[in-house]
Design a protein around this motif. Structure first.
Motif, mmCIF file in Angstrom:
data_model
loop_
_atom_site.group_PDB
_atom_site.id
_atom_site.type_symbol
_atom_site.label_atom_id
_atom_site.label_comp_id
_atom_site.label_asym_id
_atom_site.label_seq_id
_atom_site.Cartn_x
_atom_site.Cartn_y
_atom_site.Cartn_z
ATOM 1 N N ILE A 147 0.851 -1.191 0.000
ATOM 2 C CA ILE A 147 0.000 0.000 0.000
ATOM 3 C C ILE A 147 0.882 1.235 0.000
ATOM 4 O O ILE A 147 1.792 1.370 0.818
ATOM 5 N N TYR A 148 0.577 2.102 -0.918
ATOM 6 C CA TYR A 148 1.282 3.382 -1.084
ATOM 7 C C TYR A 148 0.327 4.428 -0.543
ATOM 8 O O TYR A 148 -0.689 4.724 -1.163
ATOM 9 N N GLY A 149 0.640 4.953 0.629
ATOM 10 C CA GLY A 149 -0.271 5.858 1.305
ATOM 11 C C GLY A 149 -0.547 7.148 0.551
ATOM 12 O O GLY A 149 0.173 7.534 -0.361
ATOM 13 N N GLY A 150 -1.608 7.794 0.955
ATOM 14 C CA GLY A 150 -2.015 9.036 0.325
ATOM 15 C C GLY A 150 -1.331 10.251 0.921
ATOM 16 O O GLY A 150 -0.501 10.154 1.827
ATOM 17 N N ALA A 151 -1.716 11.400 0.389
ATOM 18 C CA ALA A 151 -1.161 12.677 0.830
ATOM 19 C C ALA A 151 -1.550 12.914 2.287
ATOM 20 O O ALA A 151 -2.558 12.402 2.753
ATOM 21 N N PRO A 152 -0.806 13.638 3.039
ATOM 22 C CA PRO A 152 0.375 14.379 2.618
ATOM 23 C C PRO A 152 1.692 13.626 2.794
ATOM 24 O O PRO A 152 2.709 14.022 2.247
ATOM 25 N N PRO B 227 5.946 19.317 -10.169
ATOM 26 C CA PRO B 227 5.062 20.341 -9.606
ATOM 27 C C PRO B 227 4.646 21.361 -10.674
ATOM 28 O O PRO B 227 3.659 22.063 -10.512
ATOM 29 N N ASP B 228 5.377 21.403 -11.784
ATOM 30 C CA ASP B 228 5.042 22.280 -12.912
ATOM 31 C C ASP B 228 4.211 21.548 -13.960
ATOM 32 O O ASP B 228 4.260 21.875 -15.149
ATOM 33 N N PHE B 229 3.437 20.578 -13.536
ATOM 34 C CA PHE B 229 2.672 19.736 -14.442
ATOM 35 C C PHE B 229 1.866 20.549 -15.453
ATOM 36 O O PHE B 229 1.950 20.301 -16.654
ATOM 37 N N GLU B 230 1.086 21.497 -14.987
ATOM 38 C CA GLU B 230 0.222 22.259 -15.896
ATOM 39 C C GLU B 230 1.029 23.028 -16.935
ATOM 40 O O GLU B 230 0.591 23.196 -18.061
ATOM 41 N N LYS B 231 2.210 23.466 -16.563
ATOM 42 C CA LYS B 231 3.079 24.195 -17.494
ATOM 43 C C LYS B 231 3.729 23.249 -18.515
ATOM 44 O O LYS B 231 3.895 23.596 -19.678
ATOM 45 N N LEU B 232 4.071 22.028 -18.084
ATOM 46 C CA LEU B 232 4.756 21.067 -18.942
ATOM 47 C C LEU B 232 3.801 20.253 -19.823
ATOM 48 O O LEU B 232 4.188 19.779 -20.889
ATOM 49 N N LYS B 233 2.566 20.093 -19.383
ATOM 50 C CA LYS B 233 1.601 19.249 -20.095
ATOM 51 C C LYS B 233 1.398 19.665 -21.556
ATOM 52 O O LYS B 233 1.468 18.802 -22.442
ATOM 53 N N ARG C 111 0.931 8.010 -5.915
ATOM 54 C CA ARG C 111 -0.046 9.002 -5.461
ATOM 55 C C ARG C 111 0.401 10.461 -5.624
ATOM 56 O O ARG C 111 -0.421 11.349 -5.723
ATOM 57 N N GLN C 112 1.724 10.715 -5.699
ATOM 58 C CA GLN C 112 2.196 12.086 -5.847
ATOM 59 C C GLN C 112 2.021 12.627 -7.265
ATOM 60 O O GLN C 112 2.123 13.810 -7.489
ATOM 61 N N ALA C 113 1.799 11.746 -8.238
ATOM 62 C CA ALA C 113 1.696 12.185 -9.633
ATOM 63 C C ALA C 113 0.523 13.142 -9.796
ATOM 64 O O ALA C 113 -0.538 12.964 -9.199
ATOM 65 N N GLN C 114 0.746 14.146 -10.609
ATOM 66 C CA GLN C 114 -0.285 15.151 -10.862
ATOM 67 C C GLN C 114 -1.338 14.675 -11.842
ATOM 68 O O GLN C 114 -2.413 15.233 -11.940
ATOM 69 N N TRP C 115 -1.026 13.632 -12.603
ATOM 70 C CA TRP C 115 -1.899 13.138 -13.656
ATOM 71 C C TRP C 115 -1.734 11.632 -13.739
ATOM 72 O O TRP C 115 -0.681 11.101 -13.453
ATOM 73 N N GLY C 116 -2.764 10.913 -14.123
ATOM 74 C CA GLY C 116 -2.676 9.463 -14.303
ATOM 75 C C GLY C 116 -3.208 8.668 -13.132
ATOM 76 O O GLY C 116 -3.107 7.444 -13.115
ATOM 77 N N ASN C 117 -3.810 9.334 -12.153
ATOM 78 C CA ASN C 117 -4.291 8.628 -10.971
ATOM 79 C C ASN C 117 -5.798 8.712 -10.793
ATOM 80 O O ASN C 117 -6.327 8.132 -9.885
ATOM 81 N N LYS C 118 -6.440 9.492 -11.616
ATOM 82 C CA LYS C 118 -7.880 9.701 -11.409
ATOM 83 C C LYS C 118 -8.701 8.943 -12.404
ATOM 84 O O LYS C 118 -8.310 8.523 -13.408
#
Length: 181
Positions: A34-39, A118-124, A174-181
């Motif tokens: 199990i890979y725990g959630g934030a934070p 952390p710059d996901f939106e800028k790099l996407k 879980r830290q990924a900004q995309w690909g988990n939802k």
């Protein structure tokens, strides 16, 4: 005795290994950590076992097949490929397998770099703009062949992807900004 595949409770690097185990009808069990959630993204389940399993380089994913204890996703894939004679028969097919192994890893790492940033939106947008060119290279490499190497179909993979064993998400940790939802 079944093969043991150890990995986080995400698709991640173990996804290709699962597909290969299914394709080869291997008797295997998964040891899911199990890979725990934030934070805090708790990893203690793995960390409590990491150095107790007898691996030369303790890491996830890992595979235990009788006396063989293997870490590193590509090493596991190559082991299973050799074991099941899936690394290509002629030298040209073996070369194509080697190229695809590394190209697929590069493509995956490019996506992971964006998703974990952390710059996901800028790099996407930049990533998505470059993607058609990368897909075109795969298409050119494939040419008129039905598969990248060899001529075997994948009905076992299709069946696995429809089964309850298939893990559609999350793709990354879980830290990924995309690909988990």
């Amino acid at each position: 005795m079944p093969i043991i595949l150890g990995y986080w409770d995400v698709r991640g690097l173990a996804h290709c290994i699962r597909l290969l185990l299914e394709y080869t009808d291997s008797d295997y069990e998964e040891k899911t950590y199990i890979y725990g959630g934030a934070p805090d993204y708790d990893k203690s389940q793995w960390l409590n076992e990491k150095f107790k399993l007898g691996f030369d380089f303790p890491n996830l994913p890992y595979l235990i097949d009788g006396p063989h204890k293997i870490t590193q996703s590509n090493a596991i894939l190559r082991y299973l490929g050799r074991k099941h004679n899936l690394c290509g028969e002629a030298e040209e097919a073996k070369i194509r397998v080697d190229i695809m192994e590394n190209q697929a890893m590069d493509t995956r790492m490019d996506l992971a770099r964006v998703c974990y940033s952390p710059d996901f939106e800028k790099l996407k947008p930049q990533y998505l703009e470059a993607l058609p060119g990368k897909i075109k290279l795969y298409s050119q490499f494939l040419g008129k062949q039905p598969w990248f190497a060899g001529d075997k179909g994948l009905p076992k993979i299709a069946a696995y992807m429809k089964s309850s064993k298939f893990l559609p998400r999350p793709l990354f940790g879980r830290q990924a900004q995309w690909g988990n939802k």
